[in-house]
Design an enzyme around this catalytic site. Sequence first.
Site, mmCIF file in Angstrom:
data_model
loop_
_atom_site.group_PDB
_atom_site.id
_atom_site.type_symbol
_atom_site.label_atom_id
_atom_site.label_comp_id
_atom_site.label_asym_id
_atom_site.label_seq_id
_atom_site.Cartn_x
_atom_site.Cartn_y
_atom_site.Cartn_z
ATOM 1 N N GLY A 475 -49.907 24.879 -66.896
ATOM 2 C CA GLY A 475 -49.287 25.660 -65.844
ATOM 3 C C GLY A 475 -49.826 27.067 -65.711
ATOM 4 N N ASN A 639 -57.863 36.502 -63.796
ATOM 5 C CA ASN A 639 -57.336 36.144 -62.486
ATOM 6 C C ASN A 639 -56.075 36.956 -62.239
ATOM 7 O OD1 ASN A 639 -55.876 34.829 -60.328
ATOM 8 N ND2 ASN A 639 -57.132 33.012 -60.655
ATOM 9 N N LYS A 641 -53.879 36.935 -59.980
ATOM 10 C CA LYS A 641 -52.703 36.192 -59.516
ATOM 11 C C LYS A 641 -52.034 35.438 -60.673
ATOM 12 C CE LYS A 641 -52.905 34.355 -55.470
ATOM 13 N NZ LYS A 641 -53.224 33.486 -54.305
ATOM 14 N N THR A 642 -52.811 34.688 -61.437
ATOM 15 C CA THR A 642 -52.214 33.890 -62.500
ATOM 16 C C THR A 642 -51.761 34.765 -63.674
ATOM 17 O OG1 THR A 642 -54.412 33.436 -63.421
ATOM 18 C CG2 THR A 642 -53.500 31.828 -61.886
ATOM 19 N N GLN A 646 -48.044 34.820 -65.258
ATOM 20 C CA GLN A 646 -47.753 34.618 -66.675
ATOM 21 C C GLN A 646 -46.871 35.730 -67.243
ATOM 22 O OE1 GLN A 646 -48.988 32.163 -69.418
ATOM 23 N NE2 GLN A 646 -48.331 31.270 -67.501
ATOM 24 N N GLU A 712 -48.028 35.523 -74.029
ATOM 25 C CA GLU A 712 -46.832 35.775 -74.823
ATOM 26 C C GLU A 712 -46.374 37.224 -74.851
ATOM 27 O OE1 GLU A 712 -46.829 32.821 -78.485
ATOM 28 O OE2 GLU A 712 -48.880 33.369 -77.947
#
Length: 745
Positions: A475, A639, A641-642, A646, A712
């Site tokens: 994901g 990236n 966006k990702t 996260q 994390e």
Amino acid sequence: MSTEVAEAGRAEAVRQVGRPADRFDAPEKVTGRAKYAAEFPYPDLAYAALVHSTVARGRITALDAGAARAVRGVIEVLTHENAPKMRPLSRLNLGSFVKGTNVDYLGTDQVHWNGQPIAVVVAETPEAARHAASLVRVTYEELPAKLDFAAEEPHAVPQKGNAIMRSAADKGDAHAALAAAPVKVDLRFTTPPQNHNAIEPHATTAFWQGDRLTVHDTTQSIAFLRKHLAMRFGVPERNVRVLAPFVGGGFGGKGMVWAGTLLAVLAARATGRPVRLALTRESVYHTVGGRTPTVQRVALGADRDGRLTALIHTSVARSGGMPGQVTAASRHLYAAETVHLRQSLVDLDLLPPTAMRAPGEAIGTFALEAAVDELAWELGVDPIELRMRNEPERDPLTGRAFSHRMLREAYALGAERFGWRERDPRPGAMRDGRWLVGMGVATAYHPSLIMPAAATVRLGADGTVLVRCGLHEIGVGAATAQAQIAADALGVPLESVRVEVGDSDLPAGPMAGGSAQTASAAAGVLAACDKLKRQVLALAGPPLRGRKPEEVQARDGGLHVGGSGMTYAEILAGAGRDHVEAAVKAGWARFLARTARDGRRWVRAASGAQFCEVRVDADTGEVRVSRWLGVFDVGRVVNAKTAASQLRGGIVMGIGLALSEQTLVDPRTGRVVNPSLAEYHVPVHADIPRIDVHYLDDPDPTTPLGLLGVGEVGITGVAAAVANAVRHATGRRVLDLPITLDKLL
């Protein structure tokens, strides 16, 4: 090569990395074409369901499966009396690294926790399997069980550490310094157990052809799972293929090998049929480990200017599985003159804990950062100013350099964007109607790790690039990130790159854990790209012939020197080649040597500043998070966006940690009493405000592309920022998570 050309090359090399590129897998997911572990069709497919123990500890004295076998469509009921035996684990095999427990499922009559799988029903339909499983009758000889974490706390023993995960540290005499400190806080914190609730529950589809095994699984560790299954079922590793092209969420709970996977493979071998075992939500709670509960003590001593003279952080967690690095952040965050850190464990007859997003750091930073905030109240100092007064120039315990640390910049930017200066420092002074308004901050911190990763990169004569690496798409947009990296390294458009992931037949990628997958795979992909460019250069004619690799730029779909060059298509056509391919292997020996070397040179971590605003109903104690800002130092971002997604996801999970999530275990029976999303409360959309995320995007010079990891760090410090905002709003310091109404009334 001239300085101007070198600078131009560096600028060109980041044209894809850093962009907010759309994920490659988005069309497959939104159209439903993406197949998950429980969706792959097989002829003659059978379905399995688990039977769970109803006692916490004991021995099975009788198991009656007659009624279950009589159900129409039931193929087999496997128990400890008739199931094929699995081979024991070997510590010398890397597959043992991902064992969820030491239990020999269906290989013994022993019961180790309430909910342990003790039988498997295989049937023609999932409905028949589940119904038959409910008819299995079991009697036990019950044995005394240790089930109450609070009651067992006095029996805790020191946690064993290792070179990577340390459990103790001392610098000077922290206890004496605390006693002598003019200003001090000494607080006891508790955090509850928590369970994984990924959108996709764990599932396995297993198929044997002779001694060859194919497994579709919801795993975060394809390569390790392959080794584990080969070891447990006594077949060569090359005979096992693990496929996980898409995983519907993984936050540590899918990193280990749990009963569902093993028993699906066992059932397929025993019946000679392809078998699918998809866990119910309740079965996930009974068979997959979660976050350990903790009791923590944080004691801080300071002079009247707020300089820390003592930092004591101790923890008690559950043994087995992965209790986590609860005191890890306390090793590195503050320049205390003396430090005392200890982690201890207690044994309980419950399913062992496992990794859950920032396993120790998420709960450890709650205690540490709440204690720092409380010290700021005692001193009458702004909590950001107190942190900056104690911001170290070098690692406080070892004196080693930080490879990258921009906490001062993160706090400065965050304070400006959040409007921290508008905060009235008095508790309970800010109000909006019936709502008490509070603002809190906390530091985010998570270590950075790079693991071994193999990769191959294939360049076609048409200019297309194929990257192959056994990555995990849980994901996070893993394939898209590696495509961006390869596109820059080879100087080709992003749309020319294709990435294959999720298959153990691919070059072995890293586990998707420890916020290490992107950086680890990047190292392999970059090395393969560099090797490939050298091969292409060796095939080239004028004007590239004889040029050294460092003189050549990869751009515009080819290799160039200054204003002249050749496209890849021209080079390969001239050499009569339709493609070239380069591969790099993953080396565990190199990994261990590099980790040891790096550990002696510097401390590497992602960090950040969490800013939270809460509103607390003055009459009911209801807490609502109304604003959030996170500013992070995560090195270079691949990236935009990702990465932002996260970081936001980590913050959302941290808000759940702070306000609602807890697994309730009956201390009399060891049974989880809220094993569903109806009773285990995770945040929903209405609970979450707009979350603003910013990152400094400054590369770490010691890692591939300067990456530090984003998976994390976003959850760390979140629970403390919420608790600190509640303290500001109400004047009450909540020491026990989750922060519920009863703790504020």
